[in-house]
Write an enzyme that holds these catalytic residues in place. Sequence first.
Site, PDB file in Angstrom:
ATOM      1  N   LYS A 108      24.511  21.270   0.462  1.00 50.95           N
ATOM      2  CA  LYS A 108      24.776  22.228  -0.351  1.00 50.95           C
ATOM      3  C   LYS A 108      24.197  23.575   0.229  1.00 50.95           C
ATOM      4  CE  LYS A 108      23.318  20.819  -4.327  1.00 50.95           C
ATOM      5  NZ  LYS A 108      22.372  19.430  -3.582  1.00 50.95           N
ATOM      6  N   ASP A 161      17.951  23.575   1.788  1.00 51.59           N
ATOM      7  CA  ASP A 161      18.562  22.415   2.200  1.00 51.59           C
ATOM      8  C   ASP A 161      19.401  22.533   3.615  1.00 51.59           C
ATOM      9  OD1 ASP A 161      18.117  21.613  -0.269  1.00 51.59           O
ATOM     10  OD2 ASP A 161      20.079  21.315  -1.006  1.00 51.59           O
ATOM     11  N   HIS A 212      20.249  26.025 -10.594  1.00 50.09           N
ATOM     12  CA  HIS A 212      18.768  26.226 -10.955  1.00 50.09           C
ATOM     13  C   HIS A 212      18.334  27.214 -12.082  1.00 50.09           C
ATOM     14  CE1 HIS A 212      19.569  24.875  -6.787  1.00 50.09           C
ATOM     15  NE2 HIS A 212      18.855  23.799  -7.158  1.00 50.09           N
ATOM     16  N   GLY A 247      17.465  18.862  -4.434  1.00 50.09           N
ATOM     17  CA  GLY A 247      16.271  18.741  -5.484  1.00 50.09           C
ATOM     18  C   GLY A 247      16.697  18.021  -6.525  1.00 50.09           C
ATOM     19  N   SER A 248      15.635  17.399  -7.157  1.00 47.65           N
ATOM     20  CA  SER A 248      15.927  16.666  -8.527  1.00 47.65           C
ATOM     21  C   SER A 248      16.417  17.532  -9.749  1.00 47.65           C
ATOM     22  CB  SER A 248      14.792  15.734  -8.698  1.00 47.65           C
ATOM     23  OG  SER A 248      14.829  14.719  -7.495  1.00 47.65           O
ATOM     24  N   GLY A 249      16.808  16.955 -10.598  1.00 54.28           N
ATOM     25  CA  GLY A 249      16.992  17.686 -11.936  1.00 54.28           C
ATOM     26  C   GLY A 249      18.695  17.804 -11.991  1.00 54.28           C
ATOM     27  N   HIS A 250      19.423  17.239 -11.142  1.00 53.40           N
ATOM     28  CA  HIS A 250      20.655  17.403 -11.037  1.00 53.40           C
ATOM     29  C   HIS A 250      21.497  16.213 -11.268  1.00 53.40           C
ATOM     30  CE1 HIS A 250      20.076  21.514  -9.831  1.00 53.40           C
ATOM     31  NE2 HIS A 250      19.559  20.941  -8.647  1.00 53.40           N
TER      32      HIS A 250
END
Length: 332
Positions: A105, A110, A219, A54-57
């Site tokens: 991960k 995922d 998250h 996911g994006s945001g990391h």
Amino acid sequence: MKKLINDPDDVVDEMLDGMVAAYPNRVRRLSDTNVLVREDAPVGGKVGVVSGGGSGHEPTHAGYLGEGMLDGAAAGEVFTSPTADELEEMVAAVDSGEGVLLVVKNYEGDVMNFETAGEMVEMEGTEVAEVVVNDDVAVEDSLYTSGRRGVCGTILVHKAAGAKAAEGADLDEVQRVAQKVVDNVGTMGMALTSCVTPEKGEPTFDLGEDEIELGIGIHGEPGVERTDIMDADAITEELTESVLDDLDLDEGQEVVTIVNGMGGTPQMELFVVNRKLQELLGDHGLETWDAWVGDYMTSLDMAGCSITVCAVDDELQELLGAPADTPALTVR
């Protein structure tokens, strides 16, 4: 919500275009996907190494595209796994005929989507291998996982596997060193504040002005304890002792450490944490071979940090110290 965004639905798409515009000689975007690959992919005669999530990391994952690290990185929507179809396109795009290692991960979406993508490309003749990173020592199960979460230790997996692939090693060897890092690394994080996702526009969880969360996930998943705020040394001791208890290292063992910012933490504070971390390692009779401090795997604008410790031998020192040239990490 105050964020430098336009439409929340477009933020990942616009982020990726902006990254390509910043590094046009290093990365390129696969058409009609949220996948970035090395500009020179596939690299002939070399095992491909890919990751995603996911994006945001950020800078995870595309920040580590380049020589000595990743060949491909797939970006899902914020805190959401990339689709199996996009992962399939990524693997196919970086395969030079030597096979591809999938660095995953340990989050259910995922794991499932990478496994599906691996099965699809194998049907097309691409050889794949996989490692699942589960370095978070805080909790065994969380909102997104069965088993331990994969967090900042993943960056060391990218580095070691990417260096081994750059040497020209075969897929089995690249997988072996990646798994060696997984088997020797532990991480634990904490939050001073929640993060705010673009879609929600408000904190993802409630944390009082005088509270912190220990053991939190990237998250915003719950940790092991919500407690009154503590000073930096006390927080560092809580995180470090939990990681060291899990790793159970012998006195004299050499380690690599990461003090990782969660996206909203000043460098000043991260170095304060690193000061105490190194003192604690010395108290345990451990030797720091290398220490990284900075934002490596974030949680949007969350204030907080994580501490990673990885036991290293001569082989891992050579791989982690090998040259790498990526937007987010350069080793010379």
